[in-house]
Design an enzyme around this catalytic site. Structure first.
Site, PDB file in Angstrom:
ATOM      1  N   LYS A  16     104.286  90.975  10.791  1.00 18.53           N
ATOM      2  CA  LYS A  16     103.661  89.607   9.876  1.00 18.53           C
ATOM      3  C   LYS A  16     102.315  89.457   9.693  1.00 18.53           C
ATOM      4  O   LYS A  16     101.894  89.074   8.569  1.00 18.53           O
ATOM      5  CB  LYS A  16     104.114  88.337  10.663  1.00 18.53           C
ATOM      6  CG  LYS A  16     105.836  87.775  10.489  1.00 18.53           C
ATOM      7  CD  LYS A  16     105.783  86.609  11.164  1.00 18.53           C
ATOM      8  CE  LYS A  16     105.699  86.580  12.515  1.00 18.53           C
ATOM      9  NZ  LYS A  16     104.552  85.593  13.141  1.00 18.53           N
ATOM     10  N   ARG A  91     107.439  77.028  14.458  1.00 19.74           N
ATOM     11  CA  ARG A  91     107.855  77.891  15.511  1.00 19.74           C
ATOM     12  C   ARG A  91     109.142  77.172  16.290  1.00 19.74           C
ATOM     13  O   ARG A  91     109.409  77.407  17.317  1.00 19.74           O
ATOM     14  CB  ARG A  91     106.749  78.190  16.597  1.00 19.74           C
ATOM     15  CG  ARG A  91     106.118  79.579  16.241  1.00 19.74           C
ATOM     16  CD  ARG A  91     104.690  79.644  17.063  1.00 19.74           C
ATOM     17  NE  ARG A  91     104.750  80.956  17.723  1.00 19.74           N
ATOM     18  CZ  ARG A  91     103.830  81.781  16.990  1.00 19.74           C
ATOM     19  NH1 ARG A  91     102.864  81.533  16.412  1.00 19.74           N
ATOM     20  NH2 ARG A  91     103.575  82.976  17.927  1.00 19.74           N
ATOM     21  N   ARG A 133      98.046  96.861  20.914  1.00 18.59           N
ATOM     22  CA  ARG A 133      97.418  96.341  19.962  1.00 18.59           C
ATOM     23  C   ARG A 133      95.967  96.212  20.275  1.00 18.59           C
ATOM     24  O   ARG A 133      95.582  95.430  21.335  1.00 18.59           O
ATOM     25  CB  ARG A 133      98.140  94.995  19.326  1.00 18.59           C
ATOM     26  CG  ARG A 133      97.397  94.195  18.363  1.00 18.59           C
ATOM     27  CD  ARG A 133      98.303  93.239  17.725  1.00 18.59           C
ATOM     28  NE  ARG A 133      98.762  92.131  18.514  1.00 18.59           N
ATOM     29  CZ  ARG A 133      99.640  91.356  18.285  1.00 18.59           C
ATOM     30  NH1 ARG A 133     100.138  91.255  17.035  1.00 18.59           N
ATOM     31  NH2 ARG A 133     100.101  90.308  18.939  1.00 18.59           N
ATOM     32  N   ARG A 166      93.629  91.000  22.516  1.00 17.08           N
ATOM     33  CA  ARG A 166      93.785  89.329  22.855  1.00 17.08           C
ATOM     34  C   ARG A 166      94.310  89.254  24.199  1.00 17.08           C
ATOM     35  O   ARG A 166      95.167  90.022  24.844  1.00 17.08           O
ATOM     36  CB  ARG A 166      95.085  88.964  21.852  1.00 17.08           C
ATOM     37  CG  ARG A 166      94.572  88.538  20.643  1.00 17.08           C
ATOM     38  CD  ARG A 166      95.559  88.485  19.486  1.00 17.08           C
ATOM     39  NE  ARG A 166      96.661  87.789  20.098  1.00 17.08           N
ATOM     40  CZ  ARG A 166      97.790  87.262  19.314  1.00 17.08           C
ATOM     41  NH1 ARG A 166      97.727  87.699  18.068  1.00 17.08           N
ATOM     42  NH2 ARG A 166      98.746  86.474  19.669  1.00 17.08           N
ATOM     43  N   ARG A 177     106.129  85.260  25.872  1.00 11.65           N
ATOM     44  CA  ARG A 177     106.177  85.055  24.277  1.00 11.65           C
ATOM     45  C   ARG A 177     107.449  85.440  23.697  1.00 11.65           C
ATOM     46  O   ARG A 177     108.006  84.539  23.015  1.00 11.65           O
ATOM     47  CB  ARG A 177     104.974  85.734  23.664  1.00 11.65           C
ATOM     48  CG  ARG A 177     103.782  85.113  23.955  1.00 11.65           C
ATOM     49  CD  ARG A 177     102.221  86.005  23.680  1.00 11.65           C
ATOM     50  NE  ARG A 177     102.492  86.462  22.364  1.00 11.65           N
ATOM     51  CZ  ARG A 177     101.568  87.603  21.957  1.00 11.65           C
ATOM     52  NH1 ARG A 177     101.035  88.213  22.760  1.00 11.65           N
ATOM     53  NH2 ARG A 177     101.635  87.529  20.478  1.00 11.65           N
TER      54      ARG A 177
END
Ligand code: AMP
Length: 219
Positions: A16, A91, A133, A166, A177
């Site tokens: 996204k 969310r 990532r 991150r 998550r």
């Protein structure tokens, strides 16, 4: 001119962020990304940022009052007047209901009519995408150490700044998550389906393939 309001929905690391940043440049509408807004508040050590930090590092949703005040002031900025691309909000069903109220308040004379684009993706790959990532500490461009490597290790191709991981991209937090996503965010798929505003995109495959599918849906 009709206001173009797009809301993106999908699991963590579904692509996204990459696609909505690209779309924002293409459509010239701002990319309003709650995760980035919260990380900025954390870096600036604002009271909201300091409260948000504990939740983000545990992979939980930040309390709704904090996200609502951040998002509301962002959507009222001048550059959102003709449209925006919302990524990471709502969310939960509670946030979705809040968003409708917020948009009615901001534009009392316009009907709330946003499209919700849902990134439908094979979930087995997602954990690896998160763990590998990396993102640029300056411009936020996203890389992956397995599939989307920078030309020079540890450095952004665009601005030459350092790539960072991150804090919530570790395996343990990533799993939390996903749980949060399935418990609180995934029910929004049915919620928006029933309202007739959901557009499903096959988000499997290369960035360019997904981009083509996205364009045919939003144009
Ligand atoms: P993201 O960058 O979208 O993966 O978001 C990173 C983290 O920010 C999430 O795991 C949450 O802790 C927090 N966050 C982002 N958006 C929201 C939201 N709409 N409501 C509550 N927490 C959020």
């Amino acid at each position: 001119m009709t206001k173009k309001e797009l809301v993106f929905l999908g699991p963590p690391a579904s692509g996204k962020g990459t696609q909505t940043s690209k779309l924002s440049q293409y459509l010239k509408f701002p990319h309003v990304d709650t995760g980035s807004l919260l990380r900025r508040a954390m870096t600036e050590k604002t009271p909201d940022g300091l409260t948000a930090q504990g939740y983000i590092e545990k992979g939980q949703l930040v309390p709704i009052e904090i996200v609502a005040s951040i998002i509301k002031s962002r959507l009222q900025e001048e550059d959102c007047a003709n449209g925006f691309i919302l990524d990471g909000f709502p969310r939960s069903i509670e946030q979705a209901e809040m968003l409708e109220g917020m948009l009615k308040e901001i534009d009392a004379d316009k009907e709330v009519g946003f499209k919700v684009v849902y990134f439908d993706i094979d979930q087995q790959l997602l954990l690896d995408r998160i763990i590998y990532r990396r993102s640029c500490s300056k411009c936020g461009r996203i890389y992956n150490l397995l599939s989307l490597k920078p030309q020079k290790e540890g450095v952004c191709d665009d601005c030459g700044e350092e790539l960072i991981q991150r804090k919530d991209d570790t395996e343990e937090t990533a799993k939390a998550r996903f749980n949060t996503y399935f418990e609180q965010t995934a029910p929004l798929i049915k919620f928006y389906e029933e309202k007739g505003s959901l557009r499903k995109i096959d988000a499997n495959g290369e960035v360019d393939e997904v981009w083509e599918r996205l364009l045919s849906e939003v144009n």
